[in-house]
Scaffold this motif. Structure first.
Motif, PDB file in Angstrom:
ATOM      1  N   SER A  49      -5.005   6.601   5.799  1.00 29.20           N
ATOM      2  CA  SER A  49      -4.625   7.527   4.740  1.00 29.20           C
ATOM      3  C   SER A  49      -4.370   8.903   5.377  1.00 29.20           C
ATOM      4  N   GLU A  50      -3.773   9.798   4.627  1.00 20.73           N
ATOM      5  CA  GLU A  50      -3.508  11.128   5.185  1.00 20.73           C
ATOM      6  C   GLU A  50      -4.801  11.809   5.620  1.00 20.73           C
ATOM      7  N   ASP A  51      -5.858  11.672   4.811  1.00 24.38           N
ATOM      8  CA  ASP A  51      -7.148  12.284   5.161  1.00 24.38           C
ATOM      9  C   ASP A  51      -7.729  11.655   6.420  1.00 24.38           C
ATOM     10  N   GLN A  52      -7.663  10.336   6.524  1.00 23.26           N
ATOM     11  CA  GLN A  52      -8.196   9.644   7.694  1.00 23.26           C
ATOM     12  C   GLN A  52      -7.448  10.065   8.956  1.00 23.26           C
ATOM     13  N   VAL A  53      -6.127  10.122   8.867  1.00 23.42           N
ATOM     14  CA  VAL A  53      -5.301  10.509  10.012  1.00 23.42           C
ATOM     15  C   VAL A  53      -5.607  11.956  10.414  1.00 23.42           C
ATOM     16  N   ALA A  54      -5.744  12.830   9.435  1.00 20.98           N
ATOM     17  CA  ALA A  54      -6.054  14.237   9.725  1.00 20.98           C
ATOM     18  C   ALA A  54      -7.419  14.358  10.399  1.00 20.98           C
ATOM     19  N   ARG A  55      -8.415  13.600   9.903  1.00 20.78           N
ATOM     20  CA  ARG A  55      -9.749  13.630  10.520  1.00 20.78           C
ATOM     21  C   ARG A  55      -9.696  13.131  11.951  1.00 20.78           C
ATOM     22  N   ALA A  56      -8.981  12.006  12.172  1.00 17.61           N
ATOM     23  CA  ALA A  56      -8.877  11.442  13.517  1.00 17.61           C
ATOM     24  C   ALA A  56      -8.200  12.434  14.457  1.00 17.61           C
ATOM     25  N   LYS A  57      -7.136  13.060  13.994  1.00 20.68           N
ATOM     26  CA  LYS A  57      -6.429  14.038  14.828  1.00 20.68           C
ATOM     27  C   LYS A  57      -7.350  15.198  15.190  1.00 20.68           C
ATOM     28  N   GLY A  95      -0.462   5.463   2.927  1.00 22.11           N
ATOM     29  CA  GLY A  95      -1.066   5.832   4.194  1.00 22.11           C
ATOM     30  C   GLY A  95      -0.127   6.661   5.033  1.00 22.11           C
ATOM     31  N   SER A  96      -0.600   7.045   6.200  1.00 21.53           N
ATOM     32  CA  SER A  96       0.200   7.845   7.110  1.00 21.53           C
ATOM     33  C   SER A  96       0.168   7.258   8.500  1.00 21.53           C
ATOM     34  N   ASP A  97       1.160   7.633   9.262  1.00 19.84           N
ATOM     35  CA  ASP A  97       1.250   7.235  10.652  1.00 19.84           C
ATOM     36  C   ASP A  97       1.619   8.497  11.409  1.00 19.84           C
ATOM     37  N   LEU A  98       0.846   8.825  12.435  1.00 22.63           N
ATOM     38  CA  LEU A  98       1.109  10.034  13.201  1.00 22.63           C
ATOM     39  C   LEU A  98       0.953   9.710  14.670  1.00 22.63           C
TER      40      LEU A  98
END
Length: 139
Positions: free
Chosen positions: A109-117, A53-56
């Motif tokens: 996940s990276e995709d989820q974080v990118a979508r949220a951003k 996953g990712s954290d941003l």
């Protein structure tokens, strides 16, 4: 056993105490960014979790926080549901005095974080361009 108990307490603190987790993230970011903490969007704060996953952490203007949260938290729940990411906005009382922005922590996940951003930045962009005034009332 003592080390295991200590690690278990730390993990539980991070998982179940959002304030403690945010403090730890800030501390790690300051170490990564040379203690400046003045970046508007901290792309360098993206760090993979062991689960892939990712954290941003991004910063948004205080003036947009209410639109991102929505009435009764409706908008932020929709953002989380549509992106799949966990979104947490820094409380006003936790931001630096005189700060005009708030930290928004995105996890998933990276995709989820990118979508949220992207969803959050669309709200910010719409607001800063003087875009429409949110949903109207029902009956």
């Amino acid at each position: 056993q003592e080390q295991i108990d200590s690690a278990t307490r730390l993990v539980k603190d991070i998982l179940y105490n959002p304030q403690k987790a945010l403090e730890l993230k800030r501390s790690q970011l300051q170490n990564l960014n040379g203690s400046s903490g003045s970046s508007v969007t901290l792309e360098s704060s993206r760090r993979p979790y062991s689960g892939g996953g990712s954290d941003l952490i991004i910063n948004i203007p205080n003036s947009v926080v209410g639109k991102v949260i929505g009435r009764g938290g409706e908008t932020i729940r929709e953002l989380q549901a549509s992106s799949g990411a966990h979104i947490q906005i820094q409380r006003d009382t936790d931001s630096a005095p005189g700060s005009h922005t708030r930290e928004v922590s995105l996890s998933g996940s990276e995709d989820q974080v990118a979508r949220a951003k992207n969803l959050i930045m669309a709200i910010v962009d719409n607001d800063t361009r003087g875009g429409g005034g949110g949903g109207g009332g029902g009956g």
